[in-house]
Write an enzyme that holds these catalytic residues in place. Structure first.
Site, PDB file in Angstrom:
ATOM      1  N   HIS A   1     -13.157   1.905   0.963  1.00  0.00           N
ATOM      2  CA  HIS A   1     -12.962   0.779   1.899  1.00  0.00           C
ATOM      3  C   HIS A   1     -13.563  -0.524   1.373  1.00  0.00           C
ATOM      4  O   HIS A   1     -13.920  -1.405   2.157  1.00  0.00           O
ATOM      5  CB  HIS A   1     -13.628   1.066   3.272  1.00  0.00           C
ATOM      6  CG  HIS A   1     -13.176   2.317   3.946  1.00  0.00           C
ATOM      7  ND1 HIS A   1     -14.039   3.223   4.503  1.00  0.00           N
ATOM      8  CD2 HIS A   1     -11.936   2.811   4.166  1.00  0.00           C
ATOM      9  CE1 HIS A   1     -13.369   4.227   5.034  1.00  0.00           C
ATOM     10  NE2 HIS A   1     -12.088   4.007   4.833  1.00  0.00           N
TER      11      HIS A   1
ATOM     12  N   ASN B   1       0.869  -1.172   0.000  1.00  0.00           N
ATOM     13  CA  ASN B   1       0.000   0.000   0.000  1.00  0.00           C
ATOM     14  C   ASN B   1       0.909   1.226   0.000  1.00  0.00           C
ATOM     15  O   ASN B   1       1.504   1.567   1.016  1.00  0.00           O
ATOM     16  CB  ASN B   1      -0.879  -0.049   1.258  1.00  0.00           C
ATOM     17  CG  ASN B   1      -1.845   1.118   1.322  1.00  0.00           C
ATOM     18  OD1 ASN B   1      -1.858   1.986   0.448  1.00  0.00           O
ATOM     19  ND2 ASN B   1      -2.660   1.145   2.370  1.00  0.00           N
TER      20      ASN B   1
ATOM     21  N   ARG C   1     -13.182  14.551   8.731  1.00  0.00           N
ATOM     22  CA  ARG C   1     -14.014  14.828   7.546  1.00  0.00           C
ATOM     23  C   ARG C   1     -15.474  15.019   7.946  1.00  0.00           C
ATOM     24  O   ARG C   1     -15.962  14.357   8.858  1.00  0.00           O
ATOM     25  CB  ARG C   1     -13.915  13.667   6.548  1.00  0.00           C
ATOM     26  CG  ARG C   1     -12.551  13.546   5.926  1.00  0.00           C
ATOM     27  CD  ARG C   1     -12.452  12.305   5.068  1.00  0.00           C
ATOM     28  NE  ARG C   1     -11.331  11.478   5.485  1.00  0.00           N
ATOM     29  CZ  ARG C   1     -11.159  10.219   5.100  1.00  0.00           C
ATOM     30  NH1 ARG C   1     -12.015   9.644   4.281  1.00  0.00           N
ATOM     31  NH2 ARG C   1     -10.123   9.538   5.526  1.00  0.00           N
TER      32      ARG C   1
ATOM     33  N   LYS D   1       3.497   0.657   2.965  1.00  0.00           N
ATOM     34  CA  LYS D   1       3.189  -0.420   3.912  1.00  0.00           C
ATOM     35  C   LYS D   1       3.280  -1.730   3.169  1.00  0.00           C
ATOM     36  O   LYS D   1       2.910  -1.802   1.987  1.00  0.00           O
ATOM     37  CB  LYS D   1       1.748  -0.264   4.414  1.00  0.00           C
ATOM     38  CG  LYS D   1       1.606   0.680   5.555  1.00  0.00           C
ATOM     39  CD  LYS D   1       0.235   0.480   6.198  1.00  0.00           C
ATOM     40  CE  LYS D   1      -0.239   1.765   6.787  1.00  0.00           C
ATOM     41  NZ  LYS D   1      -1.652   1.989   6.798  1.00  0.00           N
TER      42      LYS D   1
ATOM     43  N   ARG E   1      -2.500  -1.825  -3.592  1.00  0.00           N
ATOM     44  CA  ARG E   1      -3.786  -1.230  -3.242  1.00  0.00           C
ATOM     45  C   ARG E   1      -3.995   0.073  -4.021  1.00  0.00           C
ATOM     46  O   ARG E   1      -3.136   0.952  -4.014  1.00  0.00           O
ATOM     47  CB  ARG E   1      -3.823  -0.928  -1.748  1.00  0.00           C
ATOM     48  CG  ARG E   1      -5.113  -0.270  -1.355  1.00  0.00           C
ATOM     49  CD  ARG E   1      -5.020   0.363   0.008  1.00  0.00           C
ATOM     50  NE  ARG E   1      -6.283   0.998   0.314  1.00  0.00           N
ATOM     51  CZ  ARG E   1      -6.409   2.046   1.110  1.00  0.00           C
ATOM     52  NH1 ARG E   1      -5.347   2.566   1.677  1.00  0.00           N
ATOM     53  NH2 ARG E   1      -7.584   2.569   1.350  1.00  0.00           N
TER      54      ARG E   1
ATOM     55  N   GLU F   1      -7.333  -5.942   5.194  1.00  0.00           N
ATOM     56  CA  GLU F   1      -7.272  -5.544   3.784  1.00  0.00           C
ATOM     57  C   GLU F   1      -6.044  -6.138   3.091  1.00  0.00           C
ATOM     58  O   GLU F   1      -6.109  -6.509   1.920  1.00  0.00           O
ATOM     59  CB  GLU F   1      -7.288  -4.024   3.684  1.00  0.00           C
ATOM     60  CG  GLU F   1      -8.637  -3.457   4.091  1.00  0.00           C
ATOM     61  CD  GLU F   1      -8.599  -1.989   4.461  1.00  0.00           C
ATOM     62  OE1 GLU F   1      -9.018  -1.167   3.642  1.00  0.00           O
ATOM     63  OE2 GLU F   1      -8.164  -1.663   5.572  1.00  0.00           O
TER      64      GLU F   1
END
Ligand code: AMP
Length: 393
Positions: free
Chosen positions: A177, A7, A236, A14, A88, A379
């Site tokens: 997601h 990712n 957010r 990552k 990703r 994930e």
């Protein structure tokens, strides 16, 4: 077979290496501050966690060090052992409804979609190119956060704006997601022992979204064109009256970029509490009598409840509700407040079972009309699974 799940962010990388198909995690870690001062990386194995400070000029440098570490740690003896690398990708637009092998055309499309994910898509391309340069023998696969939501029908993905905004400028709901919603819905179906289910999956972390999943297919989700829609989040705002934007731009003489920063970085839990975007700090504030923290938490919970209620009605019932991600897995009070607000549906929380963090568990009583679970998301594993399946094929 060794599969690497990665990712890449603009200054981070990552990773987690798996032995597949056993789905055994071998080593994981993260490179941070790539291209900046004080860069470093951390690596976690079964035995230890190490942190090293090192100059990381770019993502390619990070991949080179990663390969050296994998060899030094004895997880691989040559680069050719890594058969697949899964990347990703945050925004796959309407182009991708499943993971695909990287080609020039795939890269072109990810690039084209950059205006919808300016922080993420360009960084992911940098990650892919760096990985291809360092490990050319591996097959490279892209796994899209939006792919799981591509089964949503147009009445749910379109906004009530001029139709040509959709046809000419791709303005529609894409969701986010998706890899996490897919993972926990699969897991929930395994637990229930059937696949013809109606599920509500709540990915509640710093970013947060809720999906309605029928028979394993997503039929609606709370995130929109961008990851600033639906629920209130750490920083957010989620859903707001769209006309607030031109109104406040005029009042404060803001540019589009400035107003976007307010809505993405200075709103949500942080904006309302004035204290923090982190739900642990909010909880702490509430315990110390901070009224704005209490208000922020009340609003945060209410919006989660609103979406669960909406999807319950939309699916005409529900066989399971799942909580996942940082807050969903760890915040005992948030889960309790959400489930208490859903009593009218016959949901009954088991306080003792809910008193848990980060493990798969049913948190409702046997009498509850809907079983509600905490399921830690994974994930990286989903990325590794898709990559393995493509490489195997
Ligand atoms: P994520 O974006 O999924 O990594 O989730 C990050 C968020 O999880 C943090 O901002 C925290 O608010 C929340 N979180 C993590 N651990 C806990 C905890 N023990 N209790 C409450 N919230 C937590």
């Amino acid at each position: 077979m060794k599969i690497l799940s990665v990712n890449a962010g603009s200054s981070s990388l990552k990773f987690k290496l798996y032995e597949m198909p056993e789905e055994k995690g071998l080593i994981s870690g993260v490179f941070e501050k790539i291209g900046l001062k004080d860069s470093f990386y951390t690596i976690k194995t079964d035995k230890e966690k190490i942190k090293k400070e090192v100059e990381l000029k770019d993502h390619e440098a990070a991949f080179k060090i990663l390969m050296e570490e994998l060899m030094e740690n004895g997880v691989i003896s040559s680069l050719s052992e890594i058969k697949g690398i899964g990347h990703r990708i945050v925004q796959g637009g309407s182009y991708f409804d499943q993971s695909v092998e990287v080609t020039e055309d795939v890269i072109k499309k990810i690039k084209e979609l950059s205006s919808l994910a300016p922080l993420h898509n360009p960084a992911a391309i940098v990650g892919i190119k760096a990985a291809q340069a360092v490990i050319p023998s591996a097959r490279h696969v892209t796994v899209f956060d939006t792919a799981f939501h591509q089964t949503i029908e147009e009445e749910n993905y379109l906004y009530a704006v001029p139709y040509n905004w959709y046809t000419d400028y791709k303005v529609r709901r894409y969701g986010a997601h998706g890899t996490s919603h897919k993972y926990v819905s699969l897991k929930m179906n395994e637990i229930l022992g059937r696949y013809n289910t109606k599920l509500i999956t709540c990915h509640i972390g710093n970013g947060a979204s809720i999906s309605a999943v029928v028979d394993g297919k997503c039929i609606n989700t709370s995130m929109g064109l961008t990851p600033n829609a639906g629920l209130m989040m750490g920083t957010r705002c989620g859903d707001i009256d769209a006309t607030i934007i031109p109104y406040i731009m005029e009042k404060l003489n803001l540019t589009p970029k400035e107003v976007d920063t307010f809505l993405n970085k200075e709103s949500g839990l942080l904006g309302i509490s004035g204290v923090s975007s982190d739900s642990r700090d909010i909880e702490d504030g509430i315990n110390h009598g901070n009224k704005r923290c209490a208000l922020a938490q009340k609003m945060f919970v209410k919006r989660i409840v609103d979406y669960i209620a909406k999807y319950y009605v939309e699916m005409e019932g529900c066989d399971g509700i799942v909580f996942t991600a940082g807050i969903g897995e760890n915040s005992i009070s948030t889960r309790r407040e959400v489930l208490d607000s859903l009593k009218i549906l016959g949901i009954e929380i088991d306080e003792e079972k809910n008193n848990t963090r980060g493990e798969t568990i049913c948190i409702t009583t046997d009498n509850s009309s809907i079983p509600c679970y905490v399921i830690p998301t994974d994930e990286e594993l989903m990325i590794a699974r898709d990559t393995y399946n493509i490489v195997e094929r």
